[in-house]
Scaffold this motif. Structure first.
Motif, PDB file in Angstrom:
ATOM      1  N   ALA A   1     -47.404 108.043  39.142  1.00 17.97           N
ATOM      2  CA  ALA A   1     -48.418 108.575  40.047  1.00 17.97           C
ATOM      3  C   ALA A   1     -48.623 110.063  39.811  1.00 17.97           C
ATOM      4  N   LYS A   2     -49.888 110.468  39.697  1.00 19.18           N
ATOM      5  CA  LYS A   2     -50.283 111.875  39.650  1.00 19.18           C
ATOM      6  C   LYS A   2     -51.269 112.108  40.781  1.00 19.18           C
ATOM      7  N   VAL A   3     -51.440 113.364  41.160  1.00 15.88           N
ATOM      8  CA  VAL A   3     -52.388 113.699  42.226  1.00 15.88           C
ATOM      9  C   VAL A   3     -53.798 113.328  41.764  1.00 15.88           C
ATOM     10  N   GLY A   4     -54.502 112.564  42.594  1.00 17.19           N
ATOM     11  CA  GLY A   4     -55.853 112.124  42.281  1.00 17.19           C
ATOM     12  C   GLY A   4     -55.931 110.735  41.683  1.00 17.19           C
ATOM     13  N   ASP A   5     -54.791 110.160  41.264  1.00 19.76           N
ATOM     14  CA  ASP A   5     -54.789 108.813  40.696  1.00 19.76           C
ATOM     15  C   ASP A   5     -55.070 107.768  41.764  1.00 19.76           C
ATOM     16  N   VAL A   6     -55.734 106.687  41.370  1.00 18.83           N
ATOM     17  CA  VAL A   6     -55.944 105.533  42.238  1.00 18.83           C
ATOM     18  C   VAL A   6     -55.104 104.391  41.663  1.00 18.83           C
ATOM     19  N   LEU A   7     -54.134 103.918  42.449  1.00 14.34           N
ATOM     20  CA  LEU A   7     -53.211 102.882  42.011  1.00 14.34           C
ATOM     21  C   LEU A   7     -53.505 101.572  42.724  1.00 14.34           C
ATOM     22  N   ILE A   8     -53.350 100.466  42.010  1.00 14.67           N
ATOM     23  CA  ILE A   8     -53.453  99.141  42.603  1.00 14.67           C
ATOM     24  C   ILE A   8     -52.038  98.600  42.704  1.00 14.67           C
ATOM     25  N   ILE A   9     -51.547  98.473  43.940  1.00 14.56           N
ATOM     26  CA  ILE A   9     -50.165  98.077  44.185  1.00 14.56           C
ATOM     27  C   ILE A   9     -50.134  96.770  44.964  1.00 14.56           C
ATOM     28  N   GLU A  10     -48.941  96.214  45.120  1.00 14.88           N
ATOM     29  CA  GLU A  10     -48.778  95.021  45.943  1.00 14.88           C
ATOM     30  C   GLU A  10     -49.195  95.344  47.379  1.00 14.88           C
ATOM     31  N   LYS A  11     -49.661  94.359  48.102  1.00 19.04           N
ATOM     32  CA  LYS A  11     -50.218  94.563  49.439  1.00 19.04           C
ATOM     33  C   LYS A  11     -49.223  95.215  50.394  1.00 19.04           C
ATOM     34  N   ILE A  12     -49.693  96.272  51.067  1.00 18.17           N
ATOM     35  CA  ILE A  12     -48.960  96.890  52.165  1.00 18.17           C
ATOM     36  C   ILE A  12     -49.882  96.892  53.372  1.00 18.17           C
ATOM     37  N   SER A  13     -49.308  96.936  54.552  1.00 21.08           N
ATOM     38  CA  SER A  13     -50.131  96.849  55.762  1.00 21.08           C
ATOM     39  C   SER A  13     -50.809  98.177  56.040  1.00 21.08           C
ATOM     40  N   GLY A  14     -51.989  98.104  56.622  1.00 22.97           N
ATOM     41  CA  GLY A  14     -52.753  99.286  56.991  1.00 22.97           C
ATOM     42  C   GLY A  14     -54.209  99.122  56.608  1.00 22.97           C
ATOM     43  N   ALA A  15     -55.069  99.786  57.367  1.00 16.50           N
ATOM     44  CA  ALA A  15     -56.504  99.727  57.109  1.00 16.50           C
ATOM     45  C   ALA A  15     -56.910 100.857  56.171  1.00 16.50           C
ATOM     46  N   ALA A  16     -58.124 100.775  55.668  1.00 13.37           N
ATOM     47  CA  ALA A  16     -58.636 101.816  54.784  1.00 13.37           C
ATOM     48  C   ALA A  16     -58.699 103.151  55.521  1.00 13.37           C
ATOM     49  N   GLY A  17     -58.278 104.212  54.850  1.00  6.55           N
ATOM     50  CA  GLY A  17     -58.277 105.540  55.446  1.00  6.55           C
ATOM     51  C   GLY A  17     -56.949 105.947  56.048  1.00  6.55           C
ATOM     52  N   VAL A  18     -55.993 105.030  56.132  1.00  2.00           N
ATOM     53  CA  VAL A  18     -54.685 105.320  56.720  1.00  2.00           C
ATOM     54  C   VAL A  18     -53.803 106.007  55.675  1.00  2.00           C
ATOM     55  N   SER A  19     -53.056 107.020  56.096  1.00  2.00           N
ATOM     56  CA  SER A  19     -52.154 107.738  55.203  1.00  2.00           C
ATOM     57  C   SER A  19     -50.823 106.987  55.075  1.00  2.00           C
ATOM     58  N   VAL A  20     -50.266 106.971  53.853  1.00  2.00           N
ATOM     59  CA  VAL A  20     -49.029 106.256  53.565  1.00  2.00           C
ATOM     60  C   VAL A  20     -48.099 107.193  52.797  1.00  2.00           C
ATOM     61  N   ASP A  21     -46.806 107.163  53.123  1.00  2.00           N
ATOM     62  CA  ASP A  21     -45.808 107.943  52.398  1.00  2.00           C
ATOM     63  C   ASP A  21     -44.886 107.000  51.639  1.00  2.00           C
ATOM     64  N   PHE A  22     -44.678 107.279  50.360  1.00  2.00           N
ATOM     65  CA  PHE A  22     -43.729 106.533  49.535  1.00  2.00           C
ATOM     66  C   PHE A  22     -42.511 107.424  49.342  1.00  2.00           C
ATOM     67  N   ASP A  23     -41.354 106.984  49.871  1.00  2.00           N
ATOM     68  CA  ASP A  23     -40.156 107.805  49.761  1.00  2.00           C
ATOM     69  C   ASP A  23     -39.191 107.312  48.706  1.00  2.00           C
ATOM     70  N   GLN A  24     -39.488 106.212  48.049  1.00  2.00           N
ATOM     71  CA  GLN A  24     -38.664 105.735  46.941  1.00  2.00           C
ATOM     72  C   GLN A  24     -39.183 106.333  45.638  1.00  2.00           C
ATOM     73  N   VAL A  25     -38.891 107.621  45.434  1.00  2.00           N
ATOM     74  CA  VAL A  25     -39.310 108.336  44.233  1.00  2.00           C
ATOM     75  C   VAL A  25     -38.151 108.301  43.246  1.00  2.00           C
ATOM     76  N   LEU A  26     -38.363 107.671  42.107  1.00  2.00           N
ATOM     77  CA  LEU A  26     -37.305 107.510  41.114  1.00  2.00           C
ATOM     78  C   LEU A  26     -37.216 108.694  40.167  1.00  2.00           C
ATOM     79  N   LEU A  27     -38.353 109.364  39.910  1.00  2.00           N
ATOM     80  CA  LEU A  27     -38.385 110.483  38.984  1.00  2.00           C
ATOM     81  C   LEU A  27     -39.506 111.424  39.388  1.00  2.00           C
ATOM     82  N   LEU A  28     -39.252 112.721  39.242  1.00  2.00           N
ATOM     83  CA  LEU A  28     -40.246 113.748  39.553  1.00  2.00           C
ATOM     84  C   LEU A  28     -40.233 114.725  38.393  1.00  2.00           C
ATOM     85  N   SER A  29     -41.392 114.995  37.785  1.00  2.00           N
ATOM     86  CA  SER A  29     -41.432 115.815  36.582  1.00  2.00           C
ATOM     87  C   SER A  29     -42.743 116.580  36.504  1.00  2.00           C
TER      88      SER A  29
END
Length: 104
Positions: free
Chosen positions: A14-42
């Motif tokens: 993931a980079k800033v501005g990327d659009v990713l297609i991921i497995e379904k997560i709950s929430g409507a369009a426009g809702v903010s989501v945080d991913f805290d399982q970050v395996l690598l940061l560079s």
């Protein structure tokens, strides 16, 4: 700067501005989501790499849900000769499209 996140049993770059297609997560369009399982940061050049064991402590990726949808239909056909056994089943996998807003 980019990050490798884990969600839905898969890993995504993931980079800033990327659009990713991921497995379904709950929430409507426009809702903010945080991913805290970050395996690598560079950074882009690979000079400043933070690798997690298994995750980087305190790192998170902020994203916004763009769309909830379903993928293309996949047909599954079962057939056994000589016993008149035929089954046809279709499946459409649900997905969530998210836009990456920030890495921290």
């Amino acid at each position: 700067m980019f990050a490798v996140i884990a969600t839905g049993g898969k890993q995504y770059r993931a980079k800033v501005g990327d659009v990713l297609i991921i497995e379904k997560i709950s929430g409507a369009a426009g809702v903010s989501v945080d991913f805290d399982q970050v395996l690598l940061l560079s950074d882009e050049e690979g000079n400043d790499v933070k690798m997690g064991t298994p995750t980087v402590a305190g790192a998170k990726v902020q994203a916004e849900i763009v769309e909830q949808g379903r993928g293309e239909k996949v047909s599954v056909v079962k057939y056994k000769p000589k016993v008149r056994y035929r089954r046809r089943v279709g499946h459409r996998q649900e997905y969530t499209k998210v836009k990456v807003l920030a890495l921290s």
